[in-house]
Design a protein around this motif. Structure first.
Motif, PDB file in Angstrom:
ATOM      1  N   THR A 136       0.858  -1.196   0.000  1.00 15.38           N
ATOM      2  CA  THR A 136       0.000   0.000   0.000  1.00 15.38           C
ATOM      3  C   THR A 136       0.888   1.238   0.000  1.00 15.38           C
ATOM      4  OG1 THR A 136      -0.135   0.382   2.411  1.00 15.38           O
ATOM      5  CG2 THR A 136      -1.726  -1.163   1.447  1.00 15.38           C
ATOM      6  N   ILE A 137       0.382   2.265  -0.641  1.00 14.67           N
ATOM      7  CA  ILE A 137       0.947   3.600  -0.462  1.00 14.67           C
ATOM      8  C   ILE A 137      -0.094   4.390   0.312  1.00 14.67           C
ATOM      9  CG2 ILE A 137       1.546   5.765  -1.623  1.00 14.67           C
ATOM     10  CD1 ILE A 137       2.934   4.124  -3.754  1.00 14.67           C
ATOM     11  N   ASP A 138       0.325   4.942   1.442  1.00 13.54           N
ATOM     12  CA  ASP A 138      -0.601   5.617   2.346  1.00 13.54           C
ATOM     13  C   ASP A 138      -0.523   7.134   2.184  1.00 13.54           C
ATOM     14  OD1 ASP A 138      -1.331   3.417   4.930  1.00 13.54           O
ATOM     15  OD2 ASP A 138       0.041   2.885   3.316  1.00 13.54           O
ATOM     16  N   HIS A 139      -1.653   7.785   2.484  1.00 14.42           N
ATOM     17  CA  HIS A 139      -1.794   9.245   2.408  1.00 14.42           C
ATOM     18  C   HIS A 139      -1.801   9.764   0.969  1.00 14.42           C
ATOM     19  CE1 HIS A 139      -0.626   8.775   6.591  1.00 14.42           C
ATOM     20  NE2 HIS A 139       0.615   8.432   6.259  1.00 14.42           N
ATOM     21  N   SER A 187      -0.413   2.154 -10.704  1.00 18.88           N
ATOM     22  CA  SER A 187      -0.865   1.536  -9.459  1.00 18.88           C
ATOM     23  C   SER A 187      -1.644   0.260  -9.753  1.00 18.88           C
ATOM     24  CB  SER A 187      -1.720   2.510  -8.641  1.00 18.88           C
ATOM     25  OG  SER A 187      -3.005   2.684  -9.217  1.00 18.88           O
ATOM     26  N   LYS A 188      -2.418   0.270 -10.831  1.00 15.87           N
ATOM     27  CA  LYS A 188      -3.187  -0.919 -11.192  1.00 15.87           C
ATOM     28  C   LYS A 188      -2.282  -2.032 -11.706  1.00 15.87           C
ATOM     29  CE  LYS A 188      -7.273  -2.330 -13.823  1.00 15.87           C
ATOM     30  NZ  LYS A 188      -8.392  -1.860 -14.688  1.00 15.87           N
ATOM     31  N   GLU A 189      -1.374  -1.695 -12.578  1.00 13.76           N
ATOM     32  CA  GLU A 189      -0.484  -2.699 -13.164  1.00 13.76           C
ATOM     33  C   GLU A 189       0.372  -3.384 -12.103  1.00 13.76           C
ATOM     34  OE1 GLU A 189       1.827  -0.586 -15.987  1.00 13.76           O
ATOM     35  OE2 GLU A 189       0.223  -0.447 -17.491  1.00 13.76           O
ATOM     36  N   ASN A 190       0.765  -2.621 -11.078  1.00 16.54           N
ATOM     37  CA  ASN A 190       1.645  -3.164 -10.049  1.00 16.54           C
ATOM     38  C   ASN A 190       0.903  -3.587  -8.785  1.00 16.54           C
ATOM     39  OD1 ASN A 190       4.573  -2.718 -11.116  1.00 16.54           O
ATOM     40  ND2 ASN A 190       3.477  -0.832 -11.620  1.00 16.54           N
ATOM     41  N   GLN A 191      -0.433  -3.577  -8.867  1.00 13.43           N
ATOM     42  CA  GLN A 191      -1.299  -4.060  -7.791  1.00 13.43           C
ATOM     43  C   GLN A 191      -1.002  -3.386  -6.460  1.00 13.43           C
ATOM     44  OE1 GLN A 191      -1.068  -8.358  -7.791  1.00 13.43           O
ATOM     45  NE2 GLN A 191      -1.918  -8.533  -9.844  1.00 13.43           N
ATOM     46  N   VAL A 192      -0.964  -2.061  -6.499  1.00 14.38           N
ATOM     47  CA  VAL A 192      -0.684  -1.267  -5.302  1.00 14.38           C
ATOM     48  C   VAL A 192      -1.983  -0.658  -4.782  1.00 14.38           C
ATOM     49  CG1 VAL A 192       0.618   0.649  -4.316  1.00 14.38           C
ATOM     50  CG2 VAL A 192       1.643  -0.749  -6.136  1.00 14.38           C
ATOM     51  N   TRP A 193      -2.391  -1.054  -3.578  1.00 16.56           N
ATOM     52  CA  TRP A 193      -3.538  -0.436  -2.920  1.00 16.56           C
ATOM     53  C   TRP A 193      -3.137   0.951  -2.406  1.00 16.56           C
ATOM     54  CZ3 TRP A 193      -8.307  -2.906  -2.502  1.00 16.56           C
ATOM     55  CH2 TRP A 193      -8.335  -4.285  -2.751  1.00 16.56           C
ATOM     56  N   VAL A 194      -4.117   1.828  -2.250  1.00 17.30           N
ATOM     57  CA  VAL A 194      -3.863   3.171  -1.722  1.00 17.30           C
ATOM     58  C   VAL A 194      -4.775   3.420  -0.521  1.00 17.30           C
ATOM     59  CG1 VAL A 194      -3.939   5.648  -2.181  1.00 17.30           C
ATOM     60  CG2 VAL A 194      -3.086   4.081  -3.938  1.00 17.30           C
ATOM     61  N   VAL A 195      -4.183   3.923   0.562  1.00 10.56           N
ATOM     62  CA  VAL A 195      -4.931   4.303   1.763  1.00 10.56           C
ATOM     63  C   VAL A 195      -4.913   5.829   1.831  1.00 10.56           C
ATOM     64  CG1 VAL A 195      -5.175   3.962   4.245  1.00 10.56           C
ATOM     65  CG2 VAL A 195      -4.032   2.204   2.857  1.00 10.56           C
ATOM     66  N   PRO A 196      -6.009   6.499   1.472  1.00  9.05           N
ATOM     67  CA  PRO A 196      -5.963   7.960   1.331  1.00  9.05           C
ATOM     68  C   PRO A 196      -5.735   8.750   2.615  1.00  9.05           C
ATOM     69  CG  PRO A 196      -7.789   7.044   0.078  1.00  9.05           C
ATOM     70  CD  PRO A 196      -7.259   5.936   0.932  1.00  9.05           C
ATOM     71  N   TYR A 213      -5.988   0.129  -8.587  1.00  7.48           N
ATOM     72  CA  TYR A 213      -6.082  -1.228  -8.062  1.00  7.48           C
ATOM     73  C   TYR A 213      -7.098  -1.323  -6.937  1.00  7.48           C
ATOM     74  CZ  TYR A 213      -4.625  -5.907  -6.701  1.00  7.48           C
ATOM     75  OH  TYR A 213      -4.613  -7.252  -6.420  1.00  7.48           O
ATOM     76  N   GLY A 214      -7.251  -0.231  -6.159  1.00 12.18           N
ATOM     77  CA  GLY A 214      -8.251  -0.236  -5.099  1.00 12.18           C
ATOM     78  C   GLY A 214      -7.868   0.672  -3.947  1.00 12.18           C
ATOM     79  N   LEU A 215      -8.888   1.081  -3.183  1.00  9.91           N
ATOM     80  CA  LEU A 215      -8.696   1.943  -2.028  1.00  9.91           C
ATOM     81  C   LEU A 215      -9.025   1.188  -0.751  1.00  9.91           C
ATOM     82  CD1 LEU A 215     -10.403   5.268  -3.224  1.00  9.91           C
ATOM     83  CD2 LEU A 215      -7.975   4.689  -3.309  1.00  9.91           C
ATOM     84  N   LEU A 216      -8.318   1.526   0.326  1.00 12.67           N
ATOM     85  CA  LEU A 216      -8.548   0.964   1.650  1.00 12.67           C
ATOM     86  C   LEU A 216      -8.829   2.089   2.636  1.00 12.67           C
ATOM     87  CD1 LEU A 216      -5.542  -1.537   1.645  1.00 12.67           C
ATOM     88  CD2 LEU A 216      -7.945  -2.147   1.343  1.00 12.67           C
ATOM     89  N   LEU A 217      -9.687   1.831   3.609  1.00  9.33           N
ATOM     90  CA  LEU A 217     -10.106   2.853   4.557  1.00  9.33           C
ATOM     91  C   LEU A 217      -9.108   2.981   5.699  1.00  9.33           C
ATOM     92  CD1 LEU A 217     -12.659   4.703   4.974  1.00  9.33           C
ATOM     93  CD2 LEU A 217     -13.435   2.962   6.604  1.00  9.33           C
ATOM     94  N   GLY A 218      -8.613   4.185   5.913  1.00  9.20           N
ATOM     95  CA  GLY A 218      -7.687   4.433   7.011  1.00  9.20           C
ATOM     96  C   GLY A 218      -7.657   5.898   7.346  1.00  9.20           C
ATOM     97  N   SER A 219      -7.509   6.225   8.630  1.00  6.04           N
ATOM     98  CA  SER A 219      -7.627   7.635   9.038  1.00  6.04           C
ATOM     99  C   SER A 219      -6.397   8.181   9.743  1.00  6.04           C
ATOM    100  CB  SER A 219      -8.843   7.796   9.953  1.00  6.04           C
ATOM    101  OG  SER A 219      -8.672   7.063  11.154  1.00  6.04           O
ATOM    102  N   ASP A 220      -5.373   7.346   9.964  1.00  8.04           N
ATOM    103  CA  ASP A 220      -4.166   7.773  10.671  1.00  8.04           C
ATOM    104  C   ASP A 220      -4.518   8.237  12.084  1.00  8.04           C
ATOM    105  OD1 ASP A 220      -1.598   8.376  11.346  1.00  8.04           O
ATOM    106  OD2 ASP A 220      -1.203   9.681   9.647  1.00  8.04           O
ATOM    107  N   ALA A 221      -4.913   7.282  12.907  1.00  8.89           N
ATOM    108  CA  ALA A 221      -5.278   7.599  14.278  1.00  8.89           C
ATOM    109  C   ALA A 221      -4.440   6.761  15.248  1.00  8.89           C
ATOM    110  CB  ALA A 221      -6.762   7.299  14.498  1.00  8.89           C
ATOM    111  N   PRO A 222      -4.096   7.309  16.442  1.00 10.30           N
ATOM    112  CA  PRO A 222      -4.306   8.708  16.793  1.00 10.30           C
ATOM    113  C   PRO A 222      -3.265   9.614  16.138  1.00 10.30           C
ATOM    114  CG  PRO A 222      -3.262   7.533  18.600  1.00 10.30           C
ATOM    115  CD  PRO A 222      -3.554   6.522  17.544  1.00 10.30           C
ATOM    116  N   GLN A 223      -3.771  10.613  15.484  1.00 17.40           N
ATOM    117  CA  GLN A 223      -2.958  11.644  14.861  1.00 17.40           C
ATOM    118  C   GLN A 223      -3.612  12.962  15.234  1.00 17.40           C
ATOM    119  OE1 GLN A 223      -0.280  13.150  13.992  1.00 17.40           O
ATOM    120  NE2 GLN A 223       0.358  11.500  12.589  1.00 17.40           N
ATOM    121  N   VAL A 224      -3.099  14.070  14.774  1.00 14.75           N
ATOM    122  CA  VAL A 224      -3.588  15.371  15.212  1.00 14.75           C
ATOM    123  C   VAL A 224      -5.083  15.510  14.958  1.00 14.75           C
ATOM    124  CG1 VAL A 224      -3.328  17.865  14.952  1.00 14.75           C
ATOM    125  CG2 VAL A 224      -1.322  16.371  14.829  1.00 14.75           C
ATOM    126  N   PHE A 225      -5.855  15.565  16.055  1.00  8.11           N
ATOM    127  CA  PHE A 225      -7.318  15.679  16.053  1.00  8.11           C
ATOM    128  C   PHE A 225      -8.013  14.499  15.377  1.00  8.11           C
ATOM    129  CE2 PHE A 225      -6.031  20.209  16.555  1.00  8.11           C
ATOM    130  CZ  PHE A 225      -6.489  20.357  17.854  1.00  8.11           C
TER     131      PHE A 225
END
Length: 472
Positions: A233-236, A279-288, A359-371
């Motif tokens: 995954t690549i995050d953010h 990202s699709k060709e290399n099957q890399v998920w992204v966590v926004p 390739y697809g998105l995954l749910l993530g919020s970076d917690a605990p992080q600022v607010f």
């Protein structure tokens, strides 16, 4: 009053309970009947997480799994006394959520801080956590959770951070990657600052010992090389905005600012399809982790965010640090609400394209992080994803079905089906109509353990009271 159920449903379930009881009695050589752990969520509206269709069913749960999903009936019938009945009439049932960019405290598994953090996740229906800043203490935590010895979301944990300070040579890369794989970490966490040749050695060794790697994209690596290297995954959405700056702009990649913010005016959005295709060709998920940018990096005043209801579940010194961090980031000459708005529109366009063609998105919020308070921040993240243009169903899939596919656990969790782990969220209203209906769940089930709204409120109040005393 509990809902009634058809006699044939009752007979089927009682037969199953009898078999379970006999098996337990034989195993434990007990004289009397053992305690029955089964539960039935009766007359509940099940949301099919794949299609969005809704059907009224009875869900039979035992031994931490969904044993049966039976048709509901309007007829009067016998109430099953052998099981705990949970009234689902008029309510909606969805799979438990996965927080795919979480942080766990670097403390022993039974430390009160760990207990609080894990419960905050559970209180909002997070039944799976992917820890993104691992520590060796988390390996024991994961073992305890896997064995069912403590109440917690299931745990996946990264290694300690691999970054420009912790890995400075190819030799160190080989040593650390090999050691972390042997230690039992689920994947490697990459942070900024890695030099290209060191990064390449990390990738080579990781593939050799068969351990995934995920996280940030170092500026000296660049998004294109990162995608081609096969991140899990690549995050953010890290590195993507920088990758939209044409080579003709001749920018210094290290002058990118907060996730490319300083390059906002130099972006060429016609380059988005190329990056998405990679990202699709290399099957890399992204966590926004979009809530990181709608909260910490937003123009919303720090004082306003500090007064939000969930902040009472964090220590006063943490809130104070968050206030200072936000001010240091946004109260500068280079920051403006107008520029932030342009930056966010680019991110939204990237996220929509990654959803539609990547390739697809995954749910993530970076917690605990600022607010971003654990558990509560996943609610902000889901709303932020809807605000990018995704439907509530698509957002729910990011936090349920997609993580199961990512972990190669499809059918084991992430959807409501027979044989799957009983990780469930019971809601008062339909979240497909408004994602905000995911807030304040009526109850949460984690691997068969039911946590009622009353229990959630009691525990949250205890945490609130603890930190309220520190303010006086």
């Amino acid at each position: 009053m509990l809902n009634s159920m058809r006699k044939n449903v009752s007979y089927l379930f009682m037969a199953m309970v009898t078999l379970v009881a006999i098996a337990c009695q034989d195993k434990n050589d007990q004289k009397g009947p053992p305690a029955v752990t089964a539960k039935v969520i009766a007359d509940v509206n099940i949301i099919d997480i794949r299609s969005g269709s809704i059907s009224k069913k009875h869900v039979v749960i035992d031994s931490g799994k969904i044993q049966q999903i039976l048709p509901a009936s309007k007829d009067e019938a016998e109430v099953i006394e052998e099981a705990e009945l949970i009234n689902g009439e008029g309510k909606y049932l969805v799979p438990g959520l996965a927080e795919m960019h979480a942080h766990l405290p670097a403390v022993i598994w039974n430390d009160p801080q760990m207990e609080e953090t894990l419960f905050l996740y559970l209180s909002n229906g997070v039944t799976t956590v992917r820890g993104m800043l691992g520590h060796h203490l988390h390996l024991e935590l994961k073992e305890k959770v896997t064995k069912g010895e403590m109440l917690s979301p299931r745990i996946y944990t990264s290694s300690p951070s691999l970054n420009g300070n912790t890995v400075t040579s190819p030799e160190q890369a080989i040593e650390k990657v090999t050691a972390y794989q042997k230690d039992g970490f689920d994947f490697l966490k990459l942070h900024p600052g890695l030099r290209l040749h060191v990064f390449d050695q990390i990738v080579q060794t990781a593939k050799k010992v068969n351990i995934p790697f995920a996280g940030h994209v170092s500026t000296l690596v660049g998004i294109r090389h990162a995608l081609q290297s096969g991140y899990a995954t690549i995050d953010h959405v890290d590195g993507f905005l920088e990758g939209l700056v044409p080579a003709s702009a001749q920018v210094n990649p290290n002058e990118n600012g907060f996730f490319g913010y300083d390059f906002t005016e130099k972006v060429d959005t016609t380059l988005i399809p190329e990056l998405v295709q990679l990202s699709k060709e290399n099957q890399v998920w992204v966590v926004p982790t979009q809530s990181l940018f709608t909260r910490w990096f937003s123009p919303t005043p720090a004082a306003a965010l500090a007064k939000e209801p969930e902040m009472v579940y964090m220590a006063p010194e943490v809130i104070e640090n968050w206030i200072n961090s936000k001010k240091n980031l946004t109260e500068t000459a280079d920051y403006s609400a107008e520029r932030w708005g342009k930056f966010m529109e680019i991110r939204k366009k990237l996220i929509r394209s990654l959803h539609e063609n990547g390739y697809g998105l995954l749910l993530g919020s970076d917690a605990p992080q600022v607010f971003n308070v654990p558990g509560f921040s996943i609610q902000h993240e889901m709303q932020a994803m809807v605000n990018t243009g995704l439907s509530p169903l698509e957002v729910l899939q990011m936090g349920t079905l997609h993580p199961a596919q990512y972990f190669k656990e499809e059918g084991n969790f992430g959807e409501i089906k027979e044989g799957a782990s009983a990780d469930l969220i019971l809601l008062d209203k339909n979240p497909l109509e408004d994602i905000a209906h995911m807030q304040h769940p009526h109850g949460v089930m984690v691997r068969g353990t039911w946590i009622s709204r009353e229990q959630i409120d009691q525990k949250l109040k205890a945490i609130d009271d603890k930190y309220d005393k520190l303010k006086k």
